[in-house]
Design an enzyme around this catalytic site. Sequence first.
Site, PDB file in Angstrom:
ATOM      1  CG  LEU A  29      -1.969  -1.089   1.069  1.00 13.78           C
ATOM      2  CD1 LEU A  29      -2.998  -1.090   2.417  1.00 13.78           C
ATOM      3  CD2 LEU A  29      -2.849  -0.916  -0.235  1.00 13.78           C
ATOM      4  CG  ASP A  30       3.910   4.223   0.803  1.00 14.36           C
ATOM      5  OD1 ASP A  30       3.604   5.106  -0.124  1.00 14.36           O
ATOM      6  OD2 ASP A  30       4.647   4.775   1.818  1.00 14.36           O
ATOM      7  CB  ILE A  31       4.137   0.062  -4.536  1.00 10.44           C
ATOM      8  CG1 ILE A  31       3.893  -1.375  -3.936  1.00 10.44           C
ATOM      9  CG2 ILE A  31       4.777   0.042  -5.664  1.00 10.44           C
ATOM     10  CD1 ILE A  31       5.163  -1.924  -3.361  1.00 10.44           C
TER      11      ILE A  31
END
Lengths: 247, 492
Positions: B157-159
């Site tokens: 969720l924070d690529i």
Amino acid sequence: MRLALLADIHGNREALDACLAHAARQKIDQFIFLGDMVGYGADPLYIIDRVRDLQAKGAIVLMGNHDEAAGKGSLDNMNSYARHALEWTRIQLDEESRAYLQALPLYHVIDDALFVHADASSPRAWNYITNASDAERSMRGTDRRLTFCGHVHRPQLYHMTQQKPAVLFIPQNNTPIPLVGQRKWLAVQGAVGQPRDDNPDAAYSVFDTMKQEITYFRVAYDIETAAAKIHAAQLPQILAARLFIGR
Amino acid sequence: MAFDPKTLPQFKAVQENRRRALVREALEVGSTIDGFLIEEKIHSGGMATLWRVKHPDISVPIVMKVPMILDGDDAAIIVGFEMEMMILPRLSGPHVPKCFGVGDYARQPYLVMEHIEGESLLARIPDAPLSAEELTKIGARVATALVDLHRQNVIHLDIKPSNIMMKPNGEAVFIDFGLSRHLQLPDLLEEEFRVPMGTGPYISPEQVLRNRTDPRSDIFSLGVLLYHLATHVRPFGFPQAQSQLRKRLWRDPVPPRKLNPNLPLYLQEIILRCLEPNPDERYPTAAQLAFDFTHPDSVKLTERAYRLKRASLLTAWKKRFELLGVNEQPKQPQPAHLAPAPIIMVAVDLSDGMETLAETLREHVARVLTTLPDARLACVNILKLNRLTINYALDQEGRNIHVQRLVDLKKWARPFGLAQERITFHVLEHADPAAALIEYAQSNNVDQVIIGARANRALRRFLGSVSSQVVAEAPCTVTVVRLPAGGDDVTL
């Protein structure tokens, strides 16, 4: 240390034996019985014997409302099935067992963890924790970061920070859940002997104090035998029937 | 025994003490905590400080991450660090830093993890646009790492470039799990914040709508990253306000080939498919995305590949209008490890005498496919190389055996009637058929192998069969299809 947490056995010998057999494979250092050893089920004497046996080897045993009622004979605030079962239970118990149940402590503390049968903010009121605001009241009622309780017969896990309301998480079985951070956690245990979350399997948990992880387990047991004994004792039939559906 | 809450200090006071303790115990070079010797501060960011540390029992280079917690208002930093403390120790494998220690929150919160060699992808941004070859390589490596992460029930969720390290051996490693979601653990972030959590340019439409349960969100963010590396332009700009984040729900990006005409069609197809606002139109799994990066020739080109301009403003505004009613809805998590869109590999033996088995195999595969409408089928045939024969590629009539096998394989699979993007064909040339099949299953993240077993004769049992070796060594479920006794074609 690995602690096995067992709540609400309610006189169900088959369920307790199945959980203890499962726990034997979990490298348990200490057993903690979170109350309500008796009531509803047909084997109160066996349960008390087994629990006292473990107590002699270091187990912690706490009082639940059914233990208090069976010990003292005060059956106020009980529904009719519970009252029927408790009257029956009281007759089965000898004086010594009744005194034992009456003298059980209401809570126990290990480091930053509190163990109690019901709501920590007022253990003897036997309040149920069924939603986030109940959980919040309980968590605000203690300075311990972690609370482990039973009484509701449904596994639930609540957590909260100082500024925010408590939040519910329904734990998955067999998955270690870390109770980390500076938040508070309230781990409500399912019932060993009378589950009420639509899952008839016996419930218990293991808490690892080093890893700060709790793992909820469900264990299949011989419901037919436990139910047959309830019928044989002429206890209310619903107490046997509900074991099959976990409700 | 009475219980008097008044004898116990209240929650708030305890929290105050804890916070004071955090400030008091400032770490410094030369000090030791839980056996970790603090050697050097190597990074100081807005959220955390990184220290190089040493421990007598740990021989690999390790770092300690310490959150910057100075006052109680930094809720996002605290909760993010709590999430990371929950998730990182549960992860394993080559695509995450190994965790060596977690500090007690009440005393000093920290995480000790393996120091990852190499550079983050941030270092590659100035070189954009990258070559097609390099983009494909990076895409394959990051997608492969995502497969491993999603298999462990975690969505990152924070690529984004700064959170992906490329090791010298080429493997991608994710760092910073402060916004991640473990599908079997409580999501402290979803429960405590009413705003979308993510990084503006990369955040997926679902995250904008506050759904943190879809592994395909990582596929979207990887699409943003690859778009950026392919064009040197961010597909959705750099939104500064929350209101601007919603634009990606209805406004499609400029097709990357418009900005970089050298980009191959297949890469535009892949990137734009990753960037579909509706997760159902993206790759269903990271494994399928990785598969396309490693088989560029079999990427099915659709209208996306050839697109040279964005949708008309009218279309976009219509889409926006349709979305007016759509609002934030946290959803129940789906188990990420049970891929609803598995890659199924079927090993087909097309030798003479194996016709009945091949047919039975086809019937079995057809049955499996009916229950899995998003499955992708890789049909594999082994062209066994005889080490002594050099002229293997041509048969006695001079036909190219490899091509002939492909033709036969396609004929075998025709009755499935699968769309082109759901089926691929591979003839593997190898001296050891079992090894070739196992290697293929491994490198392509295959979820299930279906293989036919020749009849169970004593000689075969003695020599060991291909199927039994595949059963023993393949990294996934293997189904062996066998003819009922007496049904074997080959007569002795």
